[in-house]
Design an enzyme around this catalytic site. Structure first.
Site, PDB file in Angstrom:
ATOM      1  N   HIS A 167       0.970  -1.360  -0.023  1.00 58.81           N
ATOM      2  CA  HIS A 167      -0.019  -0.132  -0.011  1.00 58.81           C
ATOM      3  C   HIS A 167       0.478   1.139   0.249  1.00 58.81           C
ATOM      4  CE1 HIS A 167      -3.365   3.231   1.608  1.00 58.81           C
ATOM      5  NE2 HIS A 167      -3.939   1.683   1.091  1.00 58.81           N
ATOM      6  N   ASP A 217      -8.267  -5.418   0.109  1.00 60.67           N
ATOM      7  CA  ASP A 217      -8.363  -5.711  -1.741  1.00 60.67           C
ATOM      8  C   ASP A 217      -7.736  -7.558  -1.130  1.00 60.67           C
ATOM      9  OD1 ASP A 217      -7.673  -3.569  -3.367  1.00 60.67           O
ATOM     10  OD2 ASP A 217      -9.641  -3.735  -2.757  1.00 60.67           O
TER      11      ASP A 217
HETATM   12  C1  SDX Z   1      -5.789  -0.200  -3.220  1.00 62.44           C
HETATM   13  O1  SDX Z   1      -4.307   4.015  -2.383  1.00 62.44           O
HETATM   14  C2  SDX Z   1      -5.205   3.978  -1.801  1.00 62.44           C
HETATM   15  O2  SDX Z   1      -5.834   4.376  -0.458  1.00 62.44           O
HETATM   16  C3  SDX Z   1      -5.966   2.988  -2.548  1.00 62.44           C
HETATM   17  C4  SDX Z   1      -7.005   1.881  -1.317  1.00 62.44           C
HETATM   18  C5  SDX Z   1      -8.228   2.946  -1.723  1.00 62.44           C
HETATM   19  O3  SDX Z   1      -9.120   2.621  -0.669  1.00 62.44           O
HETATM   20  O4  SDX Z   1      -8.361   3.567  -2.005  1.00 62.44           O
HETATM   21  O5  SDX Z   1      -6.478   1.818   0.199  1.00 62.44           O
HETATM   22  C6  SDX Z   1      -7.286   0.392  -2.604  1.00 62.44           C
HETATM   23  O6  SDX Z   1      -6.120   0.584  -4.295  1.00 62.44           O
HETATM   24  C7  SDX Z   1      -4.937  -1.273  -2.333  1.00 62.44           C
HETATM   25  C8  SDX Z   1      -4.241  -1.554  -2.853  1.00 62.44           C
HETATM   26  C9  SDX Z   1      -4.628  -3.008  -4.368  1.00 62.44           C
HETATM   27  N1  SDX Z   1      -3.683  -2.898  -5.003  1.00 62.44           N
HETATM   28  C10 SDX Z   1      -3.251  -4.367  -4.615  1.00 62.44           C
HETATM   29  O7  SDX Z   1      -3.505  -5.152  -4.159  1.00 62.44           O
HETATM   30  C11 SDX Z   1      -1.699  -4.674  -6.050  1.00 62.44           C
HETATM   31  C12 SDX Z   1      -0.599  -4.803  -5.344  1.00 62.44           C
HETATM   32  N2  SDX Z   1       0.497  -3.710  -5.039  1.00 62.44           N
HETATM   33  C13 SDX Z   1       1.283  -2.852  -5.702  1.00 62.44           C
HETATM   34  O8  SDX Z   1       0.870  -2.621  -7.105  1.00 62.44           O
HETATM   35  C14 SDX Z   1       1.334  -2.135  -4.842  1.00 62.44           C
HETATM   36  O9  SDX Z   1       2.368  -2.244  -3.602  1.00 62.44           O
HETATM   37  C15 SDX Z   1       0.874  -0.786  -4.354  1.00 62.44           C
HETATM   38  C16 SDX Z   1       0.134  -0.378  -5.945  1.00 62.44           C
HETATM   39  C17 SDX Z   1      -0.568  -1.075  -3.847  1.00 62.44           C
HETATM   40  C18 SDX Z   1       1.583   0.033  -3.904  1.00 62.44           C
HETATM   41  O10 SDX Z   1       2.897   0.633  -4.306  1.00 62.44           O
HETATM   42  P1  SDX Z   1       3.967   1.198  -4.404  1.00 62.44           P
HETATM   43  O11 SDX Z   1       3.798   2.384  -3.308  1.00 62.44           O
HETATM   44  O12 SDX Z   1       4.198   2.200  -5.228  1.00 62.44           O
HETATM   45  O13 SDX Z   1       5.163   0.028  -4.466  1.00 62.44           O
HETATM   46  P2  SDX Z   1       6.189   0.256  -5.182  1.00 62.44           P
HETATM   47  O14 SDX Z   1       5.574  -0.004  -6.585  1.00 62.44           O
HETATM   48  O15 SDX Z   1       7.182   1.859  -4.935  1.00 62.44           O
HETATM   49  O16 SDX Z   1       6.691  -0.826  -4.732  1.00 62.44           O
HETATM   50  C19 SDX Z   1       7.934  -0.574  -3.753  1.00 62.44           C
HETATM   51  C20 SDX Z   1       8.489  -2.418  -3.271  1.00 62.44           C
HETATM   52  C21 SDX Z   1       9.135  -2.120  -4.979  1.00 62.44           C
HETATM   53  O17 SDX Z   1      10.081  -3.261  -4.776  1.00 62.44           O
HETATM   54  P3  SDX Z   1      11.383  -2.272  -5.262  1.00 62.44           P
HETATM   55  O18 SDX Z   1      11.743  -1.629  -6.323  1.00 62.44           O
HETATM   56  O19 SDX Z   1      11.757  -1.426  -3.832  1.00 62.44           O
HETATM   57  O20 SDX Z   1      13.129  -3.470  -5.441  1.00 62.44           O
HETATM   58  O21 SDX Z   1       7.271  -3.061  -2.985  1.00 62.44           O
HETATM   59  C22 SDX Z   1       8.325  -4.405  -4.541  1.00 62.44           C
HETATM   60  C23 SDX Z   1       8.050  -3.244  -5.513  1.00 62.44           C
HETATM   61  O22 SDX Z   1       8.190  -4.003  -6.312  1.00 62.44           O
HETATM   62  N3  SDX Z   1       6.203  -4.121  -4.092  1.00 62.44           N
HETATM   63  C24 SDX Z   1       5.654  -5.565  -4.449  1.00 62.44           C
HETATM   64  C25 SDX Z   1       4.425  -5.557  -4.443  1.00 62.44           C
HETATM   65  N4  SDX Z   1       4.616  -4.468  -3.601  1.00 62.44           N
HETATM   66  C26 SDX Z   1       5.071  -2.902  -4.122  1.00 62.44           C
HETATM   67  N5  SDX Z   1       6.045  -6.691  -4.780  1.00 62.44           N
HETATM   68  C27 SDX Z   1       5.386  -7.837  -4.938  1.00 62.44           C
HETATM   69  N6  SDX Z   1       4.246  -7.617  -4.905  1.00 62.44           N
HETATM   70  C28 SDX Z   1       3.299  -6.541  -4.193  1.00 62.44           C
HETATM   71  N7  SDX Z   1       2.139  -6.570  -4.675  1.00 62.44           N
END
Ligand code: SDX
Length: 392
Positions: free
Chosen positions: A271, A328
Site C-alpha cells: 500500500h 483487497d
Molecule cells: C487500493 O491509495 C489507496 O488508498 C488505495 C486503496 C483505497 O482504499 O482507495 O487502499 C485501495 O488500491 C489498495 C491497493 C490494491 N493494489 C494491489 O493490491 C496491487 C498490488 N500492490 C502493488 O501494486 C503496490 O503495492 C501498490 C500499487 C499498492 C503500492 O505501490 P507502491 O507503494 O508504489 O509500491 P512500489 O511500487 O513503490 O513498490 C515498493 C517495492 C518495490 O520493490 P523494489 O523496487 O523496492 O525492489 O515493493 C515491491 C516493488 O516491486 N512491491 C511488491 C508489491 N507491491 C510493491 N512486490 C510484490 N508484490 C506486491 N504486491
C-alpha cells in the site's frame, strides 16, 4: 494535531488538497471517517449512516436519516431507456466499463444534475446518484446472468434493497438473510472512503472543472478499475485460484513475487500509505471467517490466502518493503461467499466508495476550489529549429 500536515500553498491546484473527511495514519494503521474510527463504524453503523456522515460531516439523527432515505427512495427510479444502453453491451463486457458508461449516461436523463452551483442543487444531485447507482449495479449483474432487470423494494433498508435487486429470483419472494446483510454492510463501510487515493483524486480533479457529479463519478469508476487499485480484489481471487490449481504451493508463488524479471505482483499486498498494516484488512480477514462459518461455506482459497499472509510476514523481502495485506486481499473471499461473481468484485468496491467520492466532490465544490492543474518538471529537449522533411 494528530500528525496532520499542512500543505505548502505551492501545493494548491496540484491535485493535493486539504480535506476534513478521512484521516489515515499509515504508520499506526489508523483510519477515521470524520473522526470516527473505522472499527467502531464497521461494528455499529449502517452503511447509509456512514454515507451521511462522510457527505455531511455528522452522524445523522433518526429524523435526519429517515429524511435522507426518504429522499433517496423518491429518486430510485432509473429511466427505462437506460435499459436500451445496457442492452447494447455484450454479456462479456466488464462490469466496471458498463457501470462507468451507465453512470455517465445518467446525465442525459438528469440534466438538472450537471451545472449544480447551490448546496441545495448539489444535495438533489447527490440523492439521485445514491438512489440510482445501486440499481445500475444490480442491472449490470442481472444482465450478465440473463435475469430480468428489477427495481428496488422501498420497504427494505438500503443494503437489503441492494441485495434484493441483485439476487431476487424471478419467480420467488426474496428472503433477507441477516448474516449476508451484515457482511455486505460492513464491507461497504470499510470501502466507503480512503482520503486522496487514485480514484478519489480523479473524482476531485474532474469535478474541479465543474463537469458535474455524475461525470466525475464515472471517471472515478474508470480509475478504480485498474488492477493496481480497486481491480486488485478481482486479481487476488484469480491469483489465489491460480495457486490452488497449481497445487497450492504458496512458497513457489512467494518466490515468484520477488522475481524482478517477471514482476509478478502478490495482488492484495502492499500500500502506498499503510506501511505496517491496513486496518481494513484486519477487520475483513476476521469477517471472512465469521461469514463463511455463518453461511456454512467452505472456500479453500481462504486457507491459501492465510498461508500467503503468514509466509509474507516472515519473509525478509516483504518485511523489508513493508508489504502487508491491504483491503483487497480478503474482501473477494467474502463477496464470493455472498454469491457475487469475481468480475463484479470491483463494482462492489465502487458501490462502497460512492459516498466517499461524493463527499470529496462536495467538499471540493463547497470550498470553491479552483480547477486542478498539476505542474511538471520538464525533462525534454531545449529549443530546436524546424527541419524540412528532406533533411530529416
Ligand atoms: C487500493 O491509495 C489507496 O488508498 C488505495 C486503496 C483505497 O482504499 O482507495 O487502499 C485501495 O488500491 C489498495 C491497493 C490494491 N493494489 C494491489 O493490491 C496491487 C498490488 N500492490 C502493488 O501494486 C503496490 O503495492 C501498490 C500499487 C499498492 C503500492 O505501490 P507502491 O507503494 O508504489 O509500491 P512500489 O511500487 O513503490 O513498490 C515498493 C517495492 C518495490 O520493490 P523494489 O523496487 O523496492 O525492489 O515493493 C515491491 C516493488 O516491486 N512491491 C511488491 C508489491 N507491491 C510493491 N512486490 C510484490 N508484490 C506486491 N504486491
Amino acid at each position: 494535531t494528530g500528525g496532520l500536515i499542512t500543505l505548502d500553498p505551492g501545493f494548491k491546484n496540484t491535485g493535493s488538497c486539504e480535506s476534513a473527511i478521512t484521516f489515515l495514519n499509515g504508520e499506526e494503521g489508523i483510519l477515521r471517517y470524520r473522526g470516527y474510527s473505522i472499527e467502531d463504524l464497521a461494528e455499529k453503523a449502517s452503511f447509509l449512516e456512514v454515507a451521511y456522515l462522510l457527505i455531511f460531516g455528522e452522524l445523522p439523527s433518526q429524523k435526519e436519516l429517515d429524511k435522507f432515505y426518504g429522499d433517496i427512495k423518491e429518486e430510485s427510479h432509473v429511466d427505462e431507456e437506460m435499459k436500451k444502453i445496457l442492452d447494447g453491451f455484450p454479456k462479456t463486457a466488464h462490469p466496471m466499463g458498463v457501470l462507468s458508461s451507465l453512470t455517465s449516461a445518467l446525465i442525459a436523463f438528469n440534466p438538472s444534475s450537471v451545472n449544480v452551483e447551490s448546496e441545495e442543487d448539489m444535495y438533489k444531485a447527490i440523492v439521485k446518484l445514491i438512489a440510482k447507482f445501486p440499481v445500475l449495479v444490480a442491472w449490470t449483474l442481472r444482465k450478465r446472468n440473463s435475469k430480468p432487470l428489477d427495481y428496488g423494494d422501498s420497504s427494505l433498508n438500503y443494503v437489503d434493497n441492494i441485495l434484493k435487486m441483485m439476487f431476487k429470483k424471478p419467480n420467488e419472494e426474496y428472503k433477507v438473510n441477516p448474516k449476508v446483510s451484515e457482511a455486505l454492510n460492513k464491507l461497504l463501510i470499510l470501502h466507503a472512503d480512503h482520503e486522496q487515493n487514485c480514484s478519489t483524486s480523479t473524482v476531485r480533479i474532474v469535478g474541479s472543472s465543474h463537469a458535474g457529479l455524475f461525470a466525475s463519478i464515472s471517471a472515478g469508476i474508470s480509475a478504480l478499475w485498474g488492477p493496481l487499485h480497486g481491480g486488485a480484489n478481482q486479481a487476488v481471487i484469480e491469483m489465489l485460484e491460480g495457486i490452488k490449481e497449481d497445487g497450492g504451493d504458496t512458497k513457489k508463488f512467494m518466490e515468484k513475487a520477488k522475481d524482478k524479471e517477471d514482476p509478478f505482483r502478490l495482488m492484495g499486498f502492499g500500500h502506498r500509505v499503510y506501511k505496517n498494516f491496513d486496518p481494513r484488512a484486519k477487520i475483513i480477514k476476521k469477517s471472512a471467517d465469521d461469514v463463511l462459518g455463518d453461511l456454512g461455506v467452505e472456500d479453500p482459497v481462504l486457507d491459501i490466502a492465510k498461508g500467503l499472509e503468514k509466509e509474507a510476514l516472515e519473509d525478509d523481502y516483504f518485511v523489508k518493503r513493508k508489504l502487508y495485506p491491504n483491503v483487497d486481499f480478503y474482501s473477494g473471499i467474502i463477496y464470493r461467499a455472498l454469491g457475487i461473481p469475481t468480475e463484479m468484485f470491483t463494482v462492489m468496491f465502487a458501490l462502497g466508495r460512492l459516498p466517499g467520492w461524493i463527499a470529496q466532490w462536495r467538499e471540493m465544490r463547497l470550498k470553491k476550489e479552483p480547477i486542478g492543474r498539476p505542474r511538471q518538471v520538464y525533462t525534454g529537449e531545449n529549443h530546436r529549429d524546424f527541419k524540412d522533411i528532406e533533411k530529416r
